[in-house]
Design a protein around this motif. Structure first.
Motif, short mmCIF file in Angstrom:
data_model
loop_
_atom_site.label_atom_id
_atom_site.label_comp_id
_atom_site.label_asym_id
_atom_site.label_seq_id
_atom_site.Cartn_x
_atom_site.Cartn_y
_atom_site.Cartn_z
N MET A 167 0.84 -1.17 0.00
CA MET A 167 0.00 0.00 0.00
C MET A 167 0.90 1.24 0.00
SD MET A 167 -2.64 1.45 2.87
CE MET A 167 -4.00 0.36 2.69
N SER A 168 0.58 2.22 -0.83
CA SER A 168 1.38 3.43 -0.89
C SER A 168 0.99 4.39 0.23
CB SER A 168 1.20 4.11 -2.26
OG SER A 168 -0.14 4.45 -2.46
N ALA A 169 1.91 5.30 0.53
CA ALA A 169 1.69 6.26 1.61
C ALA A 169 0.65 7.31 1.20
CB ALA A 169 3.01 6.94 1.96
N ASN A 170 -0.05 7.83 2.17
CA ASN A 170 -1.01 8.89 1.91
C ASN A 170 -0.28 10.15 1.49
OD1 ASN A 170 -3.21 7.33 2.52
ND2 ASN A 170 -3.31 8.00 4.64
N ARG A 189 -12.31 6.10 -10.77
CA ARG A 189 -10.93 6.37 -10.36
C ARG A 189 -10.70 7.83 -9.96
NH1 ARG A 189 -6.93 3.75 -14.77
NH2 ARG A 189 -5.49 5.06 -13.60
#
Length: 145
Positions: free
Chosen positions: A1-4, A127
């Motif tokens: 999961m990518s960082a916010n 999206r």
């Protein structure tokens, strides 16, 4: 999961009805029409909101088309928001103050069938972060500095 990622905008009230911001070096002005007491130096906040939605959808469409190797020659987007202005004017109202409905219409110039265009448009809207923020509840907190 990518960082916010945090995206920040700071707006400053100016003379009359103008609100200015410097967003990454882009000077942006929000104003009101002359008939509403402004100087018409820029779109209203509501117009910017609708433009932002249309712009987000178009930006995601370009990204998605590149990813899917679709030659997207162009896309025109019309965004219409329907609202009752009574609440924002401080008048009693039984309806919500924001838009009661928003309709997004797109014309896509690409070598796709109508069915493929509809599928592509649905995916693009799904999206789009702004479409998501409108469709789903987003926590908004207000604080005095």
């Amino acid at each position: 999961m990518s960082a916010n990622k945090v995206i920040s905008v700071r707006a400053s009230m100016q003379a009359g009805c103008q609100i200015n911001a410097d967003i990454r070096g882009h000077k942006v002005t929000i104003d009101q029409p002359i008939k509403a007491g402004g100087s018409d130096a820029g779109p209203t906040p509501l117009e910017f909101f609708l433009f932002s939605l249309g712009g987000c959808i178009a930006s995601i469409a370009r990204l998605a088309a590149t990813q899917q190797k679709i030659e997207l020659r162009g896309m025109d987007i019309e965004v219409d928001g329907t609202m009752n202005p009574a609440g924002l004017l401080g008048k009693p109202t039984e309806v919500r103050i924001g838009f009661q409905s928003i309709v997004v219409k797109a014309t896509i110039d690409a070598d796709l069938t109508d069915v493929e265009k509809a599928k592509f448009f649905k995916e693009v809207c799904h999206r789009c972060p702004l479409d998501d923020n409108i469709m789903l509840e987003t926590e908004v907190s207000h604080h005095l500095a």
